[in-house]
Design a protein around this motif. Structure first.
Motif, mmCIF file in Angstrom:
data_model
loop_
_atom_site.group_PDB
_atom_site.id
_atom_site.type_symbol
_atom_site.label_atom_id
_atom_site.label_comp_id
_atom_site.label_asym_id
_atom_site.label_seq_id
_atom_site.Cartn_x
_atom_site.Cartn_y
_atom_site.Cartn_z
ATOM 1 N N LEU A 1 -2.576 0.759 14.681
ATOM 2 C CA LEU A 1 -2.337 0.083 13.412
ATOM 3 C C LEU A 1 -2.305 -1.437 13.602
ATOM 4 O O LEU A 1 -2.840 -2.189 12.773
ATOM 5 N N LYS A 2 -1.686 -1.887 14.687
ATOM 6 C CA LYS A 2 -1.665 -3.335 14.967
ATOM 7 C C LYS A 2 -3.086 -3.871 15.102
ATOM 8 O O LYS A 2 -3.407 -4.957 14.609
ATOM 9 N N HIS A 3 -3.930 -3.097 15.767
ATOM 10 C CA HIS A 3 -5.324 -3.517 15.961
ATOM 11 C C HIS A 3 -6.057 -3.575 14.620
ATOM 12 O O HIS A 3 -6.821 -4.517 14.348
ATOM 13 N N ILE A 4 -5.820 -2.593 13.752
ATOM 14 C CA ILE A 4 -6.465 -2.558 12.437
ATOM 15 C C ILE A 4 -6.024 -3.745 11.586
ATOM 16 O O ILE A 4 -6.824 -4.356 10.873
ATOM 17 N N LEU A 5 -4.737 -4.085 11.667
ATOM 18 C CA LEU A 5 -4.213 -5.182 10.849
ATOM 19 C C LEU A 5 -4.840 -6.529 11.217
ATOM 20 O O LEU A 5 -4.938 -7.435 10.382
ATOM 21 N N TYR B 1 -15.617 -0.543 5.612
ATOM 22 C CA TYR B 1 -15.831 0.636 4.770
ATOM 23 C C TYR B 1 -14.783 1.723 5.010
ATOM 24 O O TYR B 1 -14.651 2.643 4.205
ATOM 25 N N HIS B 2 -14.013 1.645 6.119
ATOM 26 C CA HIS B 2 -13.003 2.688 6.351
ATOM 27 C C HIS B 2 -11.579 2.131 6.434
ATOM 28 O O HIS B 2 -10.666 2.809 6.885
ATOM 29 N N ILE B 3 -11.387 0.868 5.975
ATOM 30 C CA ILE B 3 -10.035 0.266 5.965
ATOM 31 C C ILE B 3 -9.824 -0.473 4.644
ATOM 32 O O ILE B 3 -10.673 -1.265 4.218
ATOM 33 N N GLU B 4 -8.711 -0.211 3.989
ATOM 34 C CA GLU B 4 -8.324 -0.983 2.806
ATOM 35 C C GLU B 4 -6.846 -1.313 2.898
ATOM 36 O O GLU B 4 -6.020 -0.415 3.121
ATOM 37 N N ARG B 5 -6.522 -2.600 2.699
ATOM 38 C CA ARG B 5 -5.138 -3.065 2.739
ATOM 39 C C ARG B 5 -4.708 -3.508 1.341
ATOM 40 O O ARG B 5 -5.508 -4.071 0.584
ATOM 41 N N ILE C 1 -3.845 1.233 3.720
ATOM 42 C CA ILE C 1 -2.652 0.617 4.307
ATOM 43 C C ILE C 1 -1.895 -0.122 3.206
ATOM 44 O O ILE C 1 -2.394 -1.110 2.651
ATOM 45 N N ILE C 2 -0.714 0.359 2.889
ATOM 46 C CA ILE C 2 0.114 -0.225 1.832
ATOM 47 C C ILE C 2 1.251 -1.015 2.481
ATOM 48 O O ILE C 2 1.994 -0.461 3.320
ATOM 49 N N GLY C 3 1.352 -2.306 2.105
ATOM 50 C CA GLY C 3 2.398 -3.154 2.665
ATOM 51 C C GLY C 3 1.857 -4.256 3.537
ATOM 52 O O GLY C 3 2.612 -4.876 4.303
ATOM 53 N N ALA C 4 0.541 -4.543 3.430
ATOM 54 C CA ALA C 4 -0.071 -5.603 4.246
ATOM 55 C C ALA C 4 -1.025 -6.421 3.385
ATOM 56 O O ALA C 4 -1.731 -5.882 2.530
ATOM 57 N N HIS C 5 -1.036 -7.759 3.598
ATOM 58 C CA HIS C 5 -1.954 -8.645 2.894
ATOM 59 C C HIS C 5 -3.360 -8.499 3.482
ATOM 60 O O HIS C 5 -3.548 -7.902 4.551
ATOM 61 N N ASP C 6 -4.331 -9.101 2.785
ATOM 62 C CA ASP C 6 -5.714 -9.047 3.269
ATOM 63 C C ASP C 6 -5.870 -9.694 4.642
ATOM 64 O O ASP C 6 -6.774 -9.332 5.406
ATOM 65 N N ASN C 7 -5.011 -10.668 4.967
ATOM 66 C CA ASN C 7 -5.110 -11.324 6.279
ATOM 67 C C ASN C 7 -4.364 -10.569 7.380
ATOM 68 O O ASN C 7 -4.293 -11.019 8.516
ATOM 69 N N GLY C 8 -3.760 -9.424 7.018
ATOM 70 C CA GLY C 8 -3.090 -8.590 8.006
ATOM 71 C C GLY C 8 -1.601 -8.806 8.106
ATOM 72 O O GLY C 8 -0.922 -8.029 8.805
ATOM 73 N N LYS C 9 -1.061 -9.837 7.455
ATOM 74 C CA LYS C 9 0.385 -10.080 7.527
ATOM 75 C C LYS C 9 1.143 -9.081 6.654
ATOM 76 O O LYS C 9 0.675 -8.698 5.578
ATOM 77 N N ASP D 1 7.927 -2.523 6.578
ATOM 78 C CA ASP D 1 7.331 -1.193 6.780
ATOM 79 C C ASP D 1 5.876 -1.181 6.307
ATOM 80 O O ASP D 1 5.463 -1.981 5.456
ATOM 81 N N ILE D 2 5.150 -0.252 6.858
ATOM 82 C CA ILE D 2 3.767 0.009 6.439
ATOM 83 C C ILE D 2 3.667 1.495 6.082
ATOM 84 O O ILE D 2 4.150 2.362 6.822
ATOM 85 N N LEU D 3 3.034 1.796 4.963
ATOM 86 C CA LEU D 3 2.729 3.185 4.632
ATOM 87 C C LEU D 3 1.226 3.386 4.826
ATOM 88 O O LEU D 3 0.419 2.652 4.239
ATOM 89 N N VAL D 4 0.867 4.333 5.663
ATOM 90 C CA VAL D 4 -0.543 4.576 5.988
ATOM 91 C C VAL D 4 -0.954 5.956 5.475
ATOM 92 O O VAL D 4 -0.338 6.964 5.830
ATOM 93 N N ALA D 5 -1.997 5.984 4.635
ATOM 94 C CA ALA D 5 -2.624 7.246 4.221
ATOM 95 C C ALA D 5 -3.939 7.371 4.990
ATOM 96 O O ALA D 5 -4.870 6.582 4.787
#
Length: 494
Positions: free
Chosen positions: A7-11, A17-21, A52-60, A100-104
């Motif tokens: 998850l840290k790497h994704i942020l 096409y397979h990640i949305e924040r 990914i719910i709880g993260a900005h577009d820049n990953g913060k 926190d981060i909620l990941v579906a």
């Protein structure tokens, strides 16, 4: 499920096409559109998608505190009926110091297109949109290519140890693959079987078809994969059971036994005098026609059910009933002119082994042989819906000649009736197939199994079975190479 490190790497990466924040927690439409798009996996990458719910577009992180209400809200998306077919997804809360981060996590669907409220959503790079007509066509074609028949699906819980690998190498592969191709193929057995549709490399297990055809114990996994023979006294199931037999085990071994059983115990050939100098051989049930009807039942049956193929014999008829009604494009109106295959891989293997032809001519040949033998047309019953039944009447010629009883099946002979006079040759006990094999070997020790089968009007598999029986009893033996050797008679049959 995704790990904290992943998850840290994704942020730290940009959206794709397979990640949305998102930092929104109440935009259910947006969440459902993203999950629908991940399920459709338009690029066909096979990668899981991450909402990914709880993260900005820049990953913060946004400092979100995920509670049970939010977890339940996202989890309910799977089953609320708005996304169909239901998405394959998991939902997890992952905590960091900044929030926190909620990941579906969403798996690509094997049956696209997936729709959210009737619309097909896809992702093109980092953005999502409604699929165009061309894109929807791509997804529809992918769905069709992913739909497997039952015999092509993985038999989960099985391994290569559940297959008779020595038989596959010795008997099946040389018939299924050209000799020079097989000699050059250095791949492991699982990959060779996968190329023929009998092994699933994704799940690392044999297919259902492989278990049916080559399994050491098919009934352990497919409980109805056997043929049940019962001989009833009388004309219905209320009569006493005179004989019964269960043909279980894999098809490659049982088909040989079934073939021999029909030839030696069901067909019952008898010579009938036509004139003083000429006889006609008539069977109670013609061998080839009866064999074809039973082989078709085994090939076309539904292996998902626990019911066996029923091969029931009465005084006046044989009934063959297989689980599963007419399949695919076949209907009572177009049968038997149209054919379709519920188990195409099993059907292909049975063709390779020589038990069926797959040219849609079997029923026509069956009817012709039955008429010539005096049995009349086979009757096909389509009324059972979940099963298919065919009825074969006993030969009228057979009974008219006085052969209305049979000691092997315990039929009652005609009471107080004197046997009809007939030429001596017609009264002689007919030779059994093993005695005929001995006579053929005596006249030509170098004869092949195929040539024997032609002379006996039998099959190479039946001849192979009887040769094995005679060899095991010490009556004959084979000397020299398989093709260049000869047969030697050690003992004479009485």
């Amino acid at each position: 499920m995704i790990t904290k490190e992943n998850l840290k790497h994704i942020l730290t990466n940009t959206e794709s096409y397979h990640i949305e924040r998102t930092i929104s927690i109440d935009n259910t439409d947006k969440f459902c559109q993203a999950i629908c798009a991940f399920s459709n996996d338009l690029p066909g990458s096979g990668k899981n998608g991450y909402l990914i719910i709880g993260a900005h577009d820049n990953g913060k992180l946004s400092g979100l505190k995920v509670d049970d209400k939010l977890l339940l809200q996202i989890s309910n998306i799977r089953t609320d009926g708005n996304i169909l077919p239901q998405p394959l997804m998991t939902v997890e809360k992952i905590s960091f110091e900044d929030g926190d981060i909620l990941v579906a996590e969403v798996q690509p669907s094997e049956f696209p297109p997936v729709r959210y409220r009737g619309r097909v959503w896809v992702r093109i790079g980092p953005r999502k949109s409604i699929a165009s007509e061309a894109e929807e066509k791509i997804l529809t074609e992918r769905r069709l290519s992913n739909i497997h028949t039952f015999d092509a699906m993985p038999c989960l819980g099985t391994t290569m140890a559940d297959l008779d690998v020595s038989f596959i190498k010795r008997e099946f592969l040389p018939k299924a693959v050209a000799e020079e191709v097989l000699a050059e193929d250095k791949r492991p057995m699982d990959e060779q079987l996968a190329s023929l549709g009998f092994y699933d490399l994704r799940y690392n297990c044999p297919t259902n078809g492989a278990i049916v055809l080559f399994g050491n114990n098919p009934e352990r996994y497919l409980h109805g994969s056997y043929v049940q023979y019962v001989r009833f006294k009388g004309k219905d199931r209320a009569g006493d059971i005179i004989n019964e037999h269960k043909f279980s085990g894999n098809l490659c071994k049982e088909l040989v036994k079934i073939d021999t059983f029909i030839e030696t115990s069901i067909s019952q050939k008898r010579p009938i005098p036509v004139s003083v100098l000429r006889e006609e051989t008539v069977s109670k049930y013609p061998y080839w026609a009866t064999r074809e009807l039973l082989m078709n039942a085994i090939m076309h049956r539904d292996y998902e059910t626990n019911a066996p193929v029923q091969f029931y014999e009465y005084d006046d008829r044989i009934e063959v009933q297989n689980p599963g009604g007419l399949y695919g494009k076949v209907s009572p109106a177009n049968f038997p002119n149209v054919s379709d295959y519920r188990n195409p891989f099993i059907a292909e293997a049975m063709k390779i082994l020589g038990y069926v032809n797959r040219f849609s001519r079997g029923v026509y040949r069956v009817q012709k042989e039955l008429k010539e033998n005096g049995n009349g047309d086979a009757l096909f019953d389509f009324s059972l819906i979940t099963a298919f039944r065919v009825i074969e009447q006993v030969s009228g010629k057979y009974f008219d000649a006085g052969f209305g009883a049979d000691d092997n099946h315990g039929h009652a002979k005609k009471a107080q009736e004197k046997p009809k006079k007939s030429p001596r040759k017609a009264q002689e006990k007919p030779k059994n197939i093993q005695a005929e094999i001995i006579e053929i070997i005596r006249s030509n020790p170098h004869i092949s199994r195929k040539e024997m089968a032609s002379l006996l009007d039998s099959t190479p598999y039946s001849v192979k079975y009887h040769l094995g029986q005679l060899t095991n009893k010490g009556i004959i033996k084979h000397e020299g190479a398989t093709k260049a050797g000869k047969w030697v008679i050690l003992l004479n049959l009485d």
